[in-house]
Every structure is written in structure tokens, then in C-alpha cells.
Design a protein around this motif. Structure first.
Motif, PDB file in Angstrom:
ATOM      1  N   ARG A  56       0.625  -1.353   0.255  1.00 46.42           N
ATOM      2  CA  ARG A  56       0.536   0.111   0.135  1.00 46.42           C
ATOM      3  C   ARG A  56       0.660   1.449  -0.093  1.00 46.42           C
ATOM      4  N   ASP A  57       1.856   0.966   0.641  1.00 45.48           N
ATOM      5  CA  ASP A  57       2.973   2.480   1.328  1.00 45.48           C
ATOM      6  C   ASP A  57       3.929   1.973   0.361  1.00 45.48           C
ATOM      7  N   LEU A  58       4.633   3.120  -0.481  1.00 43.73           N
ATOM      8  CA  LEU A  58       5.530   3.231  -0.727  1.00 43.73           C
ATOM      9  C   LEU A  58       6.595   4.635  -0.305  1.00 43.73           C
ATOM     10  N   GLU A  59       8.155   4.128  -0.561  1.00 44.18           N
ATOM     11  CA  GLU A  59       8.928   5.648   0.194  1.00 44.18           C
ATOM     12  C   GLU A  59       8.438   6.639  -0.772  1.00 44.18           C
ATOM     13  N   ASP A  60       8.120   6.732  -2.059  1.00 47.42           N
ATOM     14  CA  ASP A  60       7.620   7.846  -3.016  1.00 47.42           C
ATOM     15  C   ASP A  60       6.037   7.725  -3.016  1.00 47.42           C
ATOM     16  N   GLY A  61       5.375   7.270  -2.640  1.00 43.77           N
ATOM     17  CA  GLY A  61       4.620   7.390  -3.083  1.00 43.77           C
ATOM     18  C   GLY A  61       3.549   5.585  -2.400  1.00 43.77           C
ATOM     19  N   THR A  62       2.620   5.646  -2.980  1.00 47.85           N
ATOM     20  CA  THR A  62       1.270   4.746  -2.886  1.00 47.85           C
ATOM     21  C   THR A  62       1.322   3.501  -3.949  1.00 47.85           C
ATOM     22  N   GLY A  63       0.706   2.387  -3.220  1.00 45.88           N
ATOM     23  CA  GLY A  63       0.503   1.320  -4.496  1.00 45.88           C
ATOM     24  C   GLY A  63      -0.284   1.730  -4.964  1.00 45.88           C
ATOM     25  N   VAL A  64      -1.690   2.618  -5.080  1.00 45.33           N
ATOM     26  CA  VAL A  64      -3.305   2.674  -6.466  1.00 45.33           C
ATOM     27  C   VAL A  64      -2.194   3.707  -6.666  1.00 45.33           C
ATOM     28  N   ASP A  65      -1.473   4.663  -6.144  1.00 47.77           N
ATOM     29  CA  ASP A  65      -0.871   5.542  -7.130  1.00 47.77           C
ATOM     30  C   ASP A  65      -0.114   5.061  -8.603  1.00 47.77           C
ATOM     31  N   LEU A  66       0.999   3.576  -7.698  1.00 46.05           N
ATOM     32  CA  LEU A  66       1.725   3.007  -8.796  1.00 46.05           C
ATOM     33  C   LEU A  66       0.786   2.250  -9.593  1.00 46.05           C
ATOM     34  N   LEU A  67      -0.103   1.906  -9.237  1.00 50.04           N
ATOM     35  CA  LEU A  67      -1.650   1.353 -10.155  1.00 50.04           C
ATOM     36  C   LEU A  67      -2.187   2.316 -11.146  1.00 50.04           C
ATOM     37  N   ARG A  68      -2.085   2.742 -10.878  1.00 53.32           N
ATOM     38  CA  ARG A  68      -3.020   4.097 -12.043  1.00 53.32           C
ATOM     39  C   ARG A  68      -1.654   4.293 -12.882  1.00 53.32           C
ATOM     40  N   THR A  69      -0.530   4.858 -12.641  1.00 50.28           N
ATOM     41  CA  THR A  69       0.519   4.692 -13.606  1.00 50.28           C
ATOM     42  C   THR A  69       0.848   3.830 -14.535  1.00 50.28           C
ATOM     43  N   VAL A  70       0.831   2.313 -14.222  1.00 50.93           N
ATOM     44  CA  VAL A  70       0.869   0.560 -14.650  1.00 50.93           C
ATOM     45  C   VAL A  70      -0.341   0.701 -15.784  1.00 50.93           C
ATOM     46  N   ARG A  71      -1.517   1.277 -14.944  1.00 46.99           N
ATOM     47  CA  ARG A  71      -1.857   1.269 -16.136  1.00 46.99           C
ATOM     48  C   ARG A  71      -2.101   2.075 -17.011  1.00 46.99           C
TER      49      ARG A  71
END
Length: 172
Positions: A56-71
Motif C-alpha cells: 500500500r505505502d511506498l517510499e515515494d507514493g502509494t501502491g494505488v498511485d503506482l497502479l494508476r501509472t502502470v495502467r
């Protein structure tokens, strides 16, 4: 020659990331670990990653933010959100962002994670094939399916919420 699947574990907590990698390691899988969204995006751009498993939480954002970018950038790469402290709101947000699977890190999480990743790898880069199953598995309400062809109507499916709500085991 069999091709090894490439899994990418994204977690800022090194101990937890290693535990996740150990749970997913098999001879036919290569599991790479990164701690930031930036490193994950670099890995996705440089290599053919078959599935991302993210906290869920990363050093530079959130897992959901990463998911959005990956998509947005990489399309349909299977993406499993594996939060240590997930909740219904997070699950709803992740599903709205087209997460392949949402597995809370509680109880039998290793088994459920293995199932989710195996399904994602079997489906290849087509998470839409998992939509119905994902909707049933991740629904916040208990769902069961009975075999109506059998006069005794035995259950052939029950989701995690059914177990949590009723306390019954999901043995068929």
C-alpha cells in the motif's frame, strides 16, 4: 525451453518484501524486489514483467498511485495489491483502478497471494478475463454459489467475505 515468469515485488519494507518474494519463489519464477514506485516503473520499462505485487505505502507514493501509472503507461500488466493494513475503502479504490487482485496480508495471505498470482500468470496479460472471478472474490459481502443440478444444493463456491461473516470454513 520453458520461460521463467518475472515477478516484481514493490515494498518499502525490506523484511516484508523478502517474505513476499519467498512466498512466491518457485523454480519457474524470477522474483525481483524494489522499494519505490520509480524503481518499479524503471523495471517495467526495461524488462518484461509478468506481474507486479505491491504494498500500500511506498517510499515515494502509494501502491494505488503506482497502479494508476502502470495502467496508464503499461496497460494490462497484472497488478496485485498486497497491503499489510488494507481496508474496504482501499479495496474499492484499487478495484476502480483495475487492480488484478487485492490480497490483504492477514491469516492465510501466502496461499491467497499464490492463487492470485498464479491466476494472473495463467491469464497472461489479459486481466479482463479475471473480471468476474475478481468481482466475486473481492466483494465486501458474502457470496456463495450452489450446484442447482444437485437436489442437495451443495456449495461449489464461497468468497473470503462469506467466511469472515459466517465463521464457516470454505470446504466443499
Amino acid at each position: 525451453m520453458t520461460t521463467r515468469s518475472r515477478l516484481l515485488v514493490v515494498d518499502a519494507d525490506a523484511t516484508r518484501a523478502t517474505e513476499t518474494a519467498d512466498a512466491l519463489s518457485t523454480p519457474d519464477r524470477q522474483v525481483d524486489l524494489v522499494s519505490t514506485a520509480d524503481a518499479a516503473l524503471t523495471a517495467l520499462g526495461d524488462d518484461a514483467i509478468d506481474c507486479v505485487i505491491c504494498e500500500r505505502d511506498l517510499e515515494d507514493g502509494t501502491g494505488v498511485d503506482l497502479l494508476r501509472t502502470v495502467r496508464d503507461v503499461h496497460g494490462d500488466v497484472p497488478f496485485v495489491l498486497l497491503p499489510a493494513d488494507g481496508d474496504e475503502a482501499l479495496a474499492e479504490t484499487a478495484v476502480a483502478r483495475d487492480v488484478t487482485a487485492y490480497v490483504r496480508r492477514v491469516d492465510d495471505w501466502r496461499e491467497r497471494l499464490e492463487t492470485a498470482v498464479s491466476r494472473a500468470l495463467e491469464a497472461g496479460r489479459d486481466p479482463t478475463g479475471l473480471l468476474k472471478e475478481r468481482a466475486l472474490d473481492e466483494a465486501p459481502v458474502g457470496i456463495t454459489i450452489a450446484d442447482a443440478r444437485d437436489p442437495e444444493l451443495p456449495l461449489i463456491y464461497a468468497n473470503d467475505s462469506f467466511e469472515e461473516l459466517t465463521g464457516y470454513d470454505r470446504e466443499f
